[in-house]
Design an enzyme around this catalytic site. Structure first.
Site, PDB file in Angstrom:
ATOM      1  N   GLU A 122       0.855  -1.186   0.000  1.00 38.64           N
ATOM      2  CA  GLU A 122       0.000   0.000   0.000  1.00 38.64           C
ATOM      3  C   GLU A 122       0.888   1.232   0.000  1.00 38.64           C
ATOM      4  OE1 GLU A 122      -2.995   0.252   3.064  1.00 38.64           O
ATOM      5  OE2 GLU A 122      -2.957   2.452   3.014  1.00 38.64           O
ATOM      6  N   GLU A 136      -2.923  11.330   2.619  1.00 37.90           N
ATOM      7  CA  GLU A 136      -3.937  10.884   3.568  1.00 37.90           C
ATOM      8  C   GLU A 136      -4.100  11.943   4.649  1.00 37.90           C
ATOM      9  OE1 GLU A 136      -4.861   6.910   6.293  1.00 37.90           O
ATOM     10  OE2 GLU A 136      -2.789   7.439   5.834  1.00 37.90           O
TER      11      GLU A 136
END
Length: 262
Positions: free
Chosen positions: A150, A155
């Protein structure tokens, strides 16, 4: 074999923490740019039809993921033929699932993205992102065949900061947080350059905000691995246990993906 892989991952993680952020080799980059191919154009959010040519709604695996929001296409809108807007609406506890208390929107690209040996990928977009507690928007790559890998291209976890993360395993994670001004009122440009290292296995990720290199991270055995690309407005989860009751919005503009693969 397992112990040697763990040592390799730890070395990558430590190296990512100790290395000073640096730009890629300009000679290699110049050669790569000669074979640039647009995978997703920066006009992708100019209409709903254009959006749906390149993206599907929700997650590749369904309409929920690690948070309190149920995803649906109703929460995904193209505004003024110019940008994508994901809207989170507080619903209170939902009858079908007591763990859910929001309706929100997520999209994922129809194509997979793979960095090949002697190649590379660039992911770029402008964002206006909510950073209040409970708001968890993200722009990320997730392994198609397994998790990890990932890479969180950007974010936001309800603390006023932006995070860049690369997951080698669930516990070996390179992470960088950065506090930046006006996240909810001004567009900020995120660029992530993914390039293979000389071993043709390790993936190097350079993360930029508004043209400034923030951090460099490394992913073991990520070259040649296919990724989903997800634009996600989740709620609660990693961003806190309480969130806003008024509607909130995650806006994305001028998204593009460029390939330099052979």
């Amino acid at each position: 074999m397992a112990s040697s892989r763990l040592l390799h991952l730890l070395a990558l993680f430590i190296g990512a923490e100790l290395v000073s952020a640096r730009h890629s080799d300009p000679h290699i980059e110049h050669a790569l740019k000669k074979r640039a191919t647009t995978l997703i154009p920066d006009t992708v959010f100019s209409s709903q039809d254009e959006l749906e040519e390149y993206f599907d709604y929700n997650y590749p695996w369904g309409d929920t993921h690690n948070g309190a929001a149920l995803m649906s296409s109703a929460q995904v809108t193209i505004i003024d033929d110019a940008y994508l807007q994901l809207e989170a609406v507080y619903t209170g506890t939902q009858a079908d699932n007591s763990a859910l208390s929001y309706n929100s929107g997520t999209i994922y690209a129809k194509q997979y993205f793979t960095v090949e040996a002697n190649g590379g990928l660039d992911f770029q977009a402008n964002f206006v992102a909510p950073v209040a507690e409970g708001c968890w928007p993200a722009f990320w790559l997730d392994g198609v065949n397994s998790w990890p890998p990932e890479i969180d291209l950007a974010e936001w976890k309800g603390d006023g900061k932006i995070s860049f993360n690369t997951f080698n395993t669930s516990s070996i994670v390179a992470a960088q947080d950065y506090t930046y001004s006006t996240p909810t009122t001004a567009w900020h440009t995120i660029l992530v350059e993914l390039r293979p290292e000389s071993d043709d296995s390790t993936l190097k990720a350079d993360f930029y905000i508004n043209g400034d290199l923030m951090t460099t991270q490394y992913g073991a055995e990520m070259v040649g691995q296919p990724f989903y690309m997800i634009i996600d407005y989740q709620m609660l989860g990693s961003s806190g246990t309480s969130g806003p009751t008024e509607n909130t919005y995650f806006d994305v503009q001028y998204l593009s993906v460029t390939s330099y693969n052979p």
